[in-house]
Design an enzyme around this catalytic site. Structure first.
Site, PDB file in Angstrom:
ATOM      1  N   ARG A   1      -6.426  -1.804   8.511  1.00  0.00           N
ATOM      2  CA  ARG A   1      -6.550  -3.262   8.444  1.00  0.00           C
ATOM      3  C   ARG A   1      -6.902  -3.800   9.833  1.00  0.00           C
ATOM      4  O   ARG A   1      -7.929  -3.463  10.388  1.00  0.00           O
ATOM      5  CB  ARG A   1      -5.277  -3.899   7.882  1.00  0.00           C
ATOM      6  CG  ARG A   1      -5.085  -3.664   6.398  1.00  0.00           C
ATOM      7  CD  ARG A   1      -4.016  -4.557   5.824  1.00  0.00           C
ATOM      8  NE  ARG A   1      -2.723  -4.347   6.427  1.00  0.00           N
ATOM      9  CZ  ARG A   1      -1.638  -5.041   6.105  1.00  0.00           C
ATOM     10  NH1 ARG A   1      -1.718  -5.994   5.188  1.00  0.00           N
ATOM     11  NH2 ARG A   1      -0.481  -4.791   6.688  1.00  0.00           N
TER      12      ARG A   1
ATOM     13  N   GLY B   1     -12.129  13.507  20.259  1.00  0.00           N
ATOM     14  CA  GLY B   1     -13.050  13.470  21.385  1.00  0.00           C
ATOM     15  C   GLY B   1     -14.225  12.534  21.171  1.00  0.00           C
ATOM     16  O   GLY B   1     -15.361  12.850  21.544  1.00  0.00           O
TER      17      GLY B   1
ATOM     18  N   ARG C   1     -18.440  15.568  12.603  1.00  0.00           N
ATOM     19  CA  ARG C   1     -19.013  15.962  13.906  1.00  0.00           C
ATOM     20  C   ARG C   1     -19.878  17.212  13.765  1.00  0.00           C
ATOM     21  O   ARG C   1     -20.937  17.321  14.397  1.00  0.00           O
ATOM     22  CB  ARG C   1     -17.911  16.198  14.943  1.00  0.00           C
ATOM     23  CG  ARG C   1     -18.465  16.604  16.305  1.00  0.00           C
ATOM     24  CD  ARG C   1     -17.379  16.923  17.304  1.00  0.00           C
ATOM     25  NE  ARG C   1     -16.750  15.744  17.856  1.00  0.00           N
ATOM     26  CZ  ARG C   1     -17.273  15.023  18.864  1.00  0.00           C
ATOM     27  NH1 ARG C   1     -18.448  15.367  19.388  1.00  0.00           N
ATOM     28  NH2 ARG C   1     -16.644  13.984  19.327  1.00  0.00           N
TER      29      ARG C   1
ATOM     30  N   ASP D   1       5.463  -5.388   6.228  1.00  0.00           N
ATOM     31  CA  ASP D   1       6.017  -6.692   6.588  1.00  0.00           C
ATOM     32  C   ASP D   1       6.166  -7.626   5.386  1.00  0.00           C
ATOM     33  O   ASP D   1       7.178  -8.314   5.241  1.00  0.00           O
ATOM     34  CB  ASP D   1       5.127  -7.370   7.640  1.00  0.00           C
ATOM     35  CG  ASP D   1       5.279  -6.734   9.016  1.00  0.00           C
ATOM     36  OD1 ASP D   1       6.227  -5.957   9.200  1.00  0.00           O
ATOM     37  OD2 ASP D   1       4.459  -7.032   9.895  1.00  0.00           O
ATOM     38  N   GLY D   2       5.142  -7.669   4.524  1.00  0.00           N
ATOM     39  CA  GLY D   2       5.208  -8.539   3.350  1.00  0.00           C
ATOM     40  C   GLY D   2       6.348  -8.145   2.427  1.00  0.00           C
ATOM     41  O   GLY D   2       7.047  -8.995   1.869  1.00  0.00           O
ATOM     42  N   SER D   3       6.555  -6.849   2.275  1.00  0.00           N
ATOM     43  CA  SER D   3       7.646  -6.342   1.441  1.00  0.00           C
ATOM     44  C   SER D   3       8.999  -6.736   2.024  1.00  0.00           C
ATOM     45  O   SER D   3       9.939  -7.057   1.288  1.00  0.00           O
ATOM     46  CB  SER D   3       7.558  -4.823   1.322  1.00  0.00           C
ATOM     47  OG  SER D   3       6.294  -4.427   0.814  1.00  0.00           O
TER      48      SER D   3
ATOM     49  N   HIS E   1     -25.493  14.538  20.376  1.00  0.00           N
ATOM     50  CA  HIS E   1     -24.854  13.800  19.282  1.00  0.00           C
ATOM     51  C   HIS E   1     -23.856  12.805  19.858  1.00  0.00           C
ATOM     52  O   HIS E   1     -23.511  12.868  21.038  1.00  0.00           O
ATOM     53  CB  HIS E   1     -24.165  14.758  18.312  1.00  0.00           C
ATOM     54  CG  HIS E   1     -23.012  15.490  18.925  1.00  0.00           C
ATOM     55  ND1 HIS E   1     -23.184  16.644  19.666  1.00  0.00           N
ATOM     56  CD2 HIS E   1     -21.678  15.240  18.915  1.00  0.00           C
ATOM     57  CE1 HIS E   1     -22.011  17.063  20.094  1.00  0.00           C
ATOM     58  NE2 HIS E   1     -21.082  16.228  19.651  1.00  0.00           N
TER      59      HIS E   1
ATOM     60  N   ASP F   1      -0.593   2.151   8.535  1.00  0.00           N
ATOM     61  CA  ASP F   1      -1.216   1.381   9.615  1.00  0.00           C
ATOM     62  C   ASP F   1      -0.433   1.384  10.925  1.00  0.00           C
ATOM     63  O   ASP F   1      -0.982   1.005  11.960  1.00  0.00           O
ATOM     64  CB  ASP F   1      -1.421  -0.069   9.180  1.00  0.00           C
ATOM     65  CG  ASP F   1      -2.310  -0.203   7.965  1.00  0.00           C
ATOM     66  OD1 ASP F   1      -3.037   0.761   7.665  1.00  0.00           O
ATOM     67  OD2 ASP F   1      -2.282  -1.264   7.312  1.00  0.00           O
TER      68      ASP F   1
ATOM     69  N   THR G   1       3.968   2.410   5.771  1.00  0.00           N
ATOM     70  CA  THR G   1       2.577   1.981   5.868  1.00  0.00           C
ATOM     71  C   THR G   1       1.822   2.924   6.791  1.00  0.00           C
ATOM     72  O   THR G   1       2.337   3.291   7.862  1.00  0.00           O
ATOM     73  CB  THR G   1       2.451   0.541   6.401  1.00  0.00           C
ATOM     74  OG1 THR G   1       1.086   0.267   6.758  1.00  0.00           O
ATOM     75  CG2 THR G   1       3.309   0.306   7.637  1.00  0.00           C
TER      76      THR G   1
ATOM     77  N   GLU H   1     -16.895   9.495  21.514  1.00  0.00           N
ATOM     78  CA  GLU H   1     -17.558   8.874  22.666  1.00  0.00           C
ATOM     79  C   GLU H   1     -17.224   7.388  22.777  1.00  0.00           C
ATOM     80  O   GLU H   1     -17.249   6.815  23.863  1.00  0.00           O
ATOM     81  CB  GLU H   1     -19.078   9.052  22.572  1.00  0.00           C
ATOM     82  CG  GLU H   1     -19.579  10.421  23.004  1.00  0.00           C
ATOM     83  CD  GLU H   1     -19.184  11.540  22.059  1.00  0.00           C
ATOM     84  OE1 GLU H   1     -18.842  12.637  22.549  1.00  0.00           O
ATOM     85  OE2 GLU H   1     -19.213  11.328  20.819  1.00  0.00           O
TER      86      GLU H   1
ATOM     87  N   ASP I   1       1.712  -0.716  11.836  1.00  0.00           N
ATOM     88  CA  ASP I   1       1.607  -2.090  12.336  1.00  0.00           C
ATOM     89  C   ASP I   1       2.882  -2.901  12.159  1.00  0.00           C
ATOM     90  O   ASP I   1       2.847  -4.138  12.182  1.00  0.00           O
ATOM     91  CB  ASP I   1       0.432  -2.807  11.654  1.00  0.00           C
ATOM     92  CG  ASP I   1       0.593  -2.897  10.140  1.00  0.00           C
ATOM     93  OD1 ASP I   1       1.484  -2.225   9.591  1.00  0.00           O
ATOM     94  OD2 ASP I   1      -0.189  -3.630   9.524  1.00  0.00           O
TER      95      ASP I   1
ATOM     96  N   ALA J   1      15.490  10.821  -0.614  1.00  0.00           N
ATOM     97  CA  ALA J   1      16.654  10.714   0.269  1.00  0.00           C
ATOM     98  C   ALA J   1      17.560   9.558  -0.153  1.00  0.00           C
ATOM     99  O   ALA J   1      18.794   9.686  -0.111  1.00  0.00           O
ATOM    100  CB  ALA J   1      16.192  10.520   1.713  1.00  0.00           C
TER     101      ALA J   1
ATOM    102  N   GLY K   1       0.821  -1.206   0.000  1.00  0.00           N
ATOM    103  CA  GLY K   1       0.000   0.000   0.000  1.00  0.00           C
ATOM    104  C   GLY K   1       0.855   1.256   0.000  1.00  0.00           C
ATOM    105  O   GLY K   1       1.904   1.307   0.642  1.00  0.00           O
TER     106      GLY K   1
ATOM    107  N   ARG L   1       1.148  -5.040  -5.169  1.00  0.00           N
ATOM    108  CA  ARG L   1       1.392  -6.242  -4.377  1.00  0.00           C
ATOM    109  C   ARG L   1       1.714  -7.385  -5.331  1.00  0.00           C
ATOM    110  O   ARG L   1       1.070  -7.537  -6.357  1.00  0.00           O
ATOM    111  CB  ARG L   1       0.178  -6.572  -3.505  1.00  0.00           C
ATOM    112  CG  ARG L   1      -0.018  -5.565  -2.367  1.00  0.00           C
ATOM    113  CD  ARG L   1      -1.163  -5.947  -1.447  1.00  0.00           C
ATOM    114  NE  ARG L   1      -1.171  -5.119  -0.249  1.00  0.00           N
ATOM    115  CZ  ARG L   1      -1.742  -3.933  -0.160  1.00  0.00           C
ATOM    116  NH1 ARG L   1      -2.375  -3.427  -1.208  1.00  0.00           N
ATOM    117  NH2 ARG L   1      -1.705  -3.242   0.956  1.00  0.00           N
TER     118      ARG L   1
ATOM    119  N   MET M   1      -9.092   3.651   8.401  1.00  0.00           N
ATOM    120  CA  MET M   1      -8.298   2.527   7.896  1.00  0.00           C
ATOM    121  C   MET M   1      -7.360   1.983   8.965  1.00  0.00           C
ATOM    122  O   MET M   1      -7.282   2.504  10.075  1.00  0.00           O
ATOM    123  CB  MET M   1      -7.521   2.950   6.650  1.00  0.00           C
ATOM    124  CG  MET M   1      -8.414   3.270   5.458  1.00  0.00           C
ATOM    125  SD  MET M   1      -7.512   3.667   3.949  1.00  0.00           S
ATOM    126  CE  MET M   1      -7.013   2.027   3.430  1.00  0.00           C
TER     127      MET M   1
END
Length: 324
Positions: free
Chosen positions: A175, A189, A158, A107-109, A220, A131, A129, A191, A133, A26, A15, A76, A173
């Protein structure tokens, strides 16, 4: 340990994430400053297998640091898990004189980079990524921009949710990782914050909370829902049926992947790109660059992939206290 690396290849895989262009820039300019040649591999491992490889110079990366996405494109490549395909990928690197490779992705890369390292191609991974993660690092390229994009969108939802006295279920997003949801939940903020790492799927608890807060005069209600939990549309319908409060789902989606990267994503990506080249110049291979405890570090890819990561428990508990 010295290095015989003369030509560095760079690719982006998986992704896309805001800040990847800063990392590419760089890598290219740090390598050129070290007297090395640079080749860009377009469309990740797919492009490597198809030999979609271009020469890059300093001008190749002019005016890109502020742009989202990746100028090298990304994809991918599921077939790259096959040993014979990995063998072919290493052969192509040697054919084009690529003896050092920087892989920007998740991680897959990194597993692909590890496979090439075992076949004699010096490789270094950079975590790219949104994520957040990847276990061996506290920062991944694109996360900061994605969080800010989602935060700004949730602020806008909101506003209309308040105007209509409505409940909004807003899906972000990530995953199966709840970092974007947790950060946005606190920043906006919310709820309720639903992340797969902690959510017990007790929807009745959410319904009871909405009913109780409406009795206290709340007009709300914002629920930030992580992609790993999902089912935002179904959840909105069930909440409305159970509470009588008009409820709408908003799925922010791939807008979080785009946009001009934040200063942090530009600077950190630049630092990681430069460090990846420095490692290759020093003769290192099978490494992944990370950011831990305020420092840019590196790990063996196998060690990095074996690490475990979880959301910060104090941060999660704080999000609950602040939502009362």
């Amino acid at each position: 340990m010295g290095s015989n690396v003369k030509t560095i290849g760079v690719l982006t895989s998986g992704g896309d994430a805001p800040g990847m262009n800063a990392a590419i820039r760089a890598v290219v300019r740090t390598a050129l400053a070290a007297g090395l040649k640079v080749k860009g591999i377009r469309r990740g491992y797919n492009g490597l297998l198809e030999e979609d490889i271009i020469d890059m110079d300093s001008r190749s990366v002019s005016d890109i640091i502020q742009k989202g996405g990746t100028i090298l494109y990304t994809a991918r490549c599921l077939e790259f898990v096959k040993p014979e395909v990995q063998d072919y990928g290493a052969e192509i690197c040697r054919k084009h004189g690529i003896d050092g490779l920087v892989v920007i992705g998740g991680d897959g890369s990194f597993k692909g980079a590890q496979a090439l390292a075992r076949r004699g191609i010096n490789t270094v991974g950079i975590p790219g990524t949104i994520d957040l993660d990847i276990s061996c690092t506290d920062y991944t390229i694109g996360f900061d921009t994605a969080v800010n994009t989602a935060m700004e969108t949730i602020d806008k939802v909101r506003d209309t949710s308040t105007s209509h006295e409505r409940c909004s279920v807003i899906e972000v997003m990530g995953r199966k990782a709840g970092y974007i949801a947790l950060w946005c939940g606190i920043a906006n903020g919310a709820e309720d914050i639903l992340i797969s790492e902690r959510y017990d799927y007790d929807e009745q608890k959410i319904i009871n909370s909405i009913i109780e807060k409406r009795k206290k005069g709340k007009k709300h209600y914002i629920i930030v829902n992580a992609e790993g939990v999902g089912d935002s549309n179904g959840m909105a319908k069930r909440i409305e049926a159970a509470t009588g409060m008009e409820t709408r789902a908003t799925i922010i989606g791939h807008a979080q992947r785009g946009g001009s990267p934040t200063a942090r994503d530009r600077v950190y990506a630049s630092m990681m790109g430069a460090k990846a080249v420095d490692l290759l110049v020093a003769g290192a291979s099978n490494r992944v660059v990370g950011y831990r405890d305020g420092k840019f570090v590196d790990y063996d890819i196998e060690e990095g992939l074996a690490m475990k990561k979880d959301v910060d428990q104090y941060m999660y508990e704080l999000s609950i206290r602040l939502s009362k």
